[in-house]
Design a protein around this motif. Structure first.
Motif, PDB file in Angstrom:
ATOM      1  N   GLY A 143       0.803  -1.209   0.000  1.00  0.00           N
ATOM      2  CA  GLY A 143       0.000   0.000   0.000  1.00  0.00           C
ATOM      3  C   GLY A 143       0.843   1.269   0.000  1.00  0.00           C
ATOM      4  N   VAL A 144       0.412   2.231  -0.771  1.00  0.00           N
ATOM      5  CA  VAL A 144       1.000   3.575  -0.785  1.00  0.00           C
ATOM      6  C   VAL A 144      -0.160   4.556  -0.956  1.00  0.00           C
ATOM      7  CG1 VAL A 144       3.202   2.811  -1.790  1.00  0.00           C
ATOM      8  CG2 VAL A 144       1.397   3.644  -3.285  1.00  0.00           C
ATOM      9  N   GLN A 145       0.119   5.822  -0.763  1.00  0.00           N
ATOM     10  CA  GLN A 145      -0.909   6.841  -0.959  1.00  0.00           C
ATOM     11  C   GLN A 145      -1.395   6.809  -2.403  1.00  0.00           C
ATOM     12  OE1 GLN A 145       0.942  10.539   0.087  1.00  0.00           O
ATOM     13  NE2 GLN A 145       0.790  10.157   2.282  1.00  0.00           N
ATOM     14  N   ASP A 146      -2.700   7.010  -2.584  1.00  0.00           N
ATOM     15  CA  ASP A 146      -3.283   7.001  -3.926  1.00  0.00           C
ATOM     16  C   ASP A 146      -2.587   7.981  -4.855  1.00  0.00           C
ATOM     17  OD1 ASP A 146      -5.119   5.117  -3.097  1.00  0.00           O
ATOM     18  OD2 ASP A 146      -6.770   6.554  -2.878  1.00  0.00           O
ATOM     19  N   VAL A 147      -2.234   9.146  -4.344  1.00  0.00           N
ATOM     20  CA  VAL A 147      -1.585  10.176  -5.159  1.00  0.00           C
ATOM     21  C   VAL A 147      -0.243   9.666  -5.684  1.00  0.00           C
ATOM     22  CG1 VAL A 147      -0.480  12.445  -5.011  1.00  0.00           C
ATOM     23  CG2 VAL A 147      -2.749  12.115  -4.057  1.00  0.00           C
ATOM     24  N   LYS A 148       0.477   8.935  -4.845  1.00  0.00           N
ATOM     25  CA  LYS A 148       1.789   8.427  -5.258  1.00  0.00           C
ATOM     26  C   LYS A 148       1.640   7.273  -6.240  1.00  0.00           C
ATOM     27  CE  LYS A 148       4.093  10.374  -1.393  1.00  0.00           C
ATOM     28  NZ  LYS A 148       5.143  10.300  -0.434  1.00  0.00           N
ATOM     29  N   ARG A 149       0.652   6.407  -6.004  1.00  0.00           N
ATOM     30  CA  ARG A 149       0.406   5.326  -6.967  1.00  0.00           C
ATOM     31  C   ARG A 149      -0.004   5.926  -8.314  1.00  0.00           C
ATOM     32  NH1 ARG A 149      -3.055   2.787  -4.367  1.00  0.00           N
ATOM     33  NH2 ARG A 149      -1.645   1.396  -3.307  1.00  0.00           N
ATOM     34  N   ALA A 150      -0.814   6.976  -8.283  1.00  0.00           N
ATOM     35  CA  ALA A 150      -1.226   7.638  -9.523  1.00  0.00           C
ATOM     36  C   ALA A 150      -0.019   8.239 -10.241  1.00  0.00           C
ATOM     37  CB  ALA A 150      -2.266   8.715  -9.231  1.00  0.00           C
ATOM     38  N   ALA A 151       0.944   8.764  -9.490  1.00  0.00           N
ATOM     39  CA  ALA A 151       2.156   9.326 -10.113  1.00  0.00           C
ATOM     40  C   ALA A 151       2.943   8.237 -10.817  1.00  0.00           C
ATOM     41  CB  ALA A 151       3.020  10.019  -9.057  1.00  0.00           C
ATOM     42  N   VAL A 152       3.042   7.059 -10.185  1.00  0.00           N
ATOM     43  CA  VAL A 152       3.748   5.926 -10.791  1.00  0.00           C
ATOM     44  C   VAL A 152       3.064   5.520 -12.085  1.00  0.00           C
ATOM     45  CG1 VAL A 152       4.269   3.458 -10.507  1.00  0.00           C
ATOM     46  CG2 VAL A 152       4.719   5.060  -8.632  1.00  0.00           C
ATOM     47  N   LEU A 153       1.743   5.338 -12.013  1.00  0.00           N
ATOM     48  CA  LEU A 153       0.996   4.907 -13.197  1.00  0.00           C
ATOM     49  C   LEU A 153       1.071   5.956 -14.300  1.00  0.00           C
ATOM     50  CD1 LEU A 153      -2.104   3.377 -11.381  1.00  0.00           C
ATOM     51  CD2 LEU A 153      -0.197   2.139 -12.448  1.00  0.00           C
ATOM     52  N   GLY A 154       0.972   7.219 -13.909  1.00  0.00           N
ATOM     53  CA  GLY A 154       0.999   8.294 -14.894  1.00  0.00           C
ATOM     54  C   GLY A 154       2.310   8.379 -15.649  1.00  0.00           C
ATOM     55  N   VAL A 155       3.431   8.261 -14.930  1.00  0.00           N
ATOM     56  CA  VAL A 155       4.733   8.374 -15.590  1.00  0.00           C
ATOM     57  C   VAL A 155       4.987   7.199 -16.530  1.00  0.00           C
ATOM     58  CG1 VAL A 155       6.213   7.230 -13.868  1.00  0.00           C
ATOM     59  CG2 VAL A 155       7.088   9.167 -15.157  1.00  0.00           C
ATOM     60  N   LEU A 156       4.336   6.065 -16.243  1.00  0.00           N
ATOM     61  CA  LEU A 156       4.492   4.892 -17.115  1.00  0.00           C
ATOM     62  C   LEU A 156       3.425   4.828 -18.211  1.00  0.00           C
ATOM     63  CD1 LEU A 156       5.297   2.199 -14.411  1.00  0.00           C
ATOM     64  CD2 LEU A 156       6.884   3.160 -16.099  1.00  0.00           C
ATOM     65  N   GLY A 157       2.423   5.717 -18.142  1.00  0.00           N
ATOM     66  CA  GLY A 157       1.348   5.686 -19.136  1.00  0.00           C
ATOM     67  C   GLY A 157       0.416   4.505 -18.942  1.00  0.00           C
ATOM     68  N   LEU A 158       0.161   4.153 -17.667  1.00  0.00           N
ATOM     69  CA  LEU A 158      -0.705   3.018 -17.360  1.00  0.00           C
ATOM     70  C   LEU A 158      -2.008   3.483 -16.725  1.00  0.00           C
ATOM     71  CD1 LEU A 158       1.969   0.665 -15.710  1.00  0.00           C
ATOM     72  CD2 LEU A 158       1.213   0.691 -18.102  1.00  0.00           C
ATOM     73  N   ASP A 159      -3.059   2.692 -16.914  1.00  0.00           N
ATOM     74  CA  ASP A 159      -4.338   3.000 -16.271  1.00  0.00           C
ATOM     75  C   ASP A 159      -4.341   2.450 -14.848  1.00  0.00           C
ATOM     76  OD1 ASP A 159      -4.925   0.266 -16.376  1.00  0.00           O
ATOM     77  OD2 ASP A 159      -6.438   0.466 -17.938  1.00  0.00           O
ATOM     78  N   SER A 160      -5.459   2.568 -14.162  1.00  0.00           N
ATOM     79  CA  SER A 160      -5.541   2.158 -12.765  1.00  0.00           C
ATOM     80  C   SER A 160      -5.378   0.652 -12.569  1.00  0.00           C
ATOM     81  CB  SER A 160      -6.871   2.618 -12.163  1.00  0.00           C
ATOM     82  OG  SER A 160      -7.951   2.023 -12.854  1.00  0.00           O
ATOM     83  N   GLN A 161      -5.480  -0.113 -13.630  1.00  0.00           N
ATOM     84  CA  GLN A 161      -5.267  -1.556 -13.573  1.00  0.00           C
ATOM     85  C   GLN A 161      -3.832  -1.932 -13.946  1.00  0.00           C
ATOM     86  OE1 GLN A 161      -7.896  -3.543 -12.465  1.00  0.00           O
ATOM     87  NE2 GLN A 161      -8.694  -1.482 -12.104  1.00  0.00           N
ATOM     88  N   GLY A 162      -3.037  -0.929 -14.319  1.00  0.00           N
ATOM     89  CA  GLY A 162      -1.661  -1.182 -14.719  1.00  0.00           C
ATOM     90  C   GLY A 162      -1.529  -1.572 -16.178  1.00  0.00           C
ATOM     91  N   LEU A 163      -2.545  -1.253 -16.960  1.00  0.00           N
ATOM     92  CA  LEU A 163      -2.532  -1.568 -18.389  1.00  0.00           C
ATOM     93  C   LEU A 163      -2.254  -0.302 -19.187  1.00  0.00           C
ATOM     94  CD1 LEU A 163      -5.661  -3.866 -18.384  1.00  0.00           C
ATOM     95  CD2 LEU A 163      -3.266  -4.575 -18.450  1.00  0.00           C
ATOM     96  N   PRO A 164      -1.570  -0.419 -20.321  1.00  0.00           N
ATOM     97  CA  PRO A 164      -1.252   0.770 -21.121  1.00  0.00           C
ATOM     98  C   PRO A 164      -2.497   1.556 -21.523  1.00  0.00           C
ATOM     99  CG  PRO A 164      -0.054  -1.142 -21.927  1.00  0.00           C
ATOM    100  CD  PRO A 164      -1.051  -1.647 -20.915  1.00  0.00           C
ATOM    101  N   ILE A 165      -2.414   2.852 -21.403  1.00  0.00           N
ATOM    102  CA  ILE A 165      -3.520   3.724 -21.788  1.00  0.00           C
ATOM    103  C   ILE A 165      -3.581   3.791 -23.308  1.00  0.00           C
ATOM    104  CG2 ILE A 165      -4.362   6.114 -21.764  1.00  0.00           C
ATOM    105  CD1 ILE A 165      -3.097   6.345 -18.981  1.00  0.00           C
ATOM    106  N   GLY A 166      -4.801   3.678 -23.849  1.00  0.00           N
ATOM    107  CA  GLY A 166      -5.003   3.834 -25.281  1.00  0.00           C
ATOM    108  C   GLY A 166      -4.680   2.615 -26.097  1.00  0.00           C
TER     109      GLY A 166
END
Length: 118
Positions: A44-67
């Motif tokens: 577990g980590v803060q949602d904001v930090k998990r979102a930063a990780v996913l965002g920098v990698l271009g992943l959605d909330s499931q960890g799958l590539p966006i688009g």
């Protein structure tokens, strides 16, 4: 918890695919290496930090590539959030949009609280 472990595995795979070290990835996401490692470990980590990780990698909330089109579930992911299956109704799309708007509102409120406490 199982979801976080799977998400961590996808995050690690995406980072390796980009040929980034944990240090490089964490720096790009503006978080600590420890936090990055916790995400990859499925902890577990803060949602904001998990979102930063996913965002920098271009992943959605499931960890799958966006688009990515042509997914096995028939969905198209254009942004983080719930998926609307191919052939979904207008009501399904509107429901997904409202959910994303609510998520964004909640994130904005959390960020505002963080900024006030900083």
């Amino acid at each position: 918890m199982e979801h976080l472990v799977e998400l961590g595995q996808r995050v690690a795979a995406a980072r390796v695919e980009k040929r980034w070290s944990v240090e490089t990835a964490a720096r790009r996401a503006e978080i600590s290496r420890t936090t990055w490692n916790r995400v990859e470990a499925g902890l577990g980590v803060q949602d904001v930090k998990r979102a930063a990780v996913l965002g920098v990698l271009g992943l959605d909330s499931q960890g799958l590539p966006i688009g990515v089109a042509g997914r096995s579930d028939g969905a198209f992911v254009s942004a983080p959030g719930d998926r609307v299956p191919a052939g979904g109704s207008s009501e399904d799309v509107l429901r997904a949009i409202r959910a994303m708007q609510e998520d964004l509102r909640a994130m904005s409120e959390r960020l505002a609280r963080l900024e006030q406490n900083a």
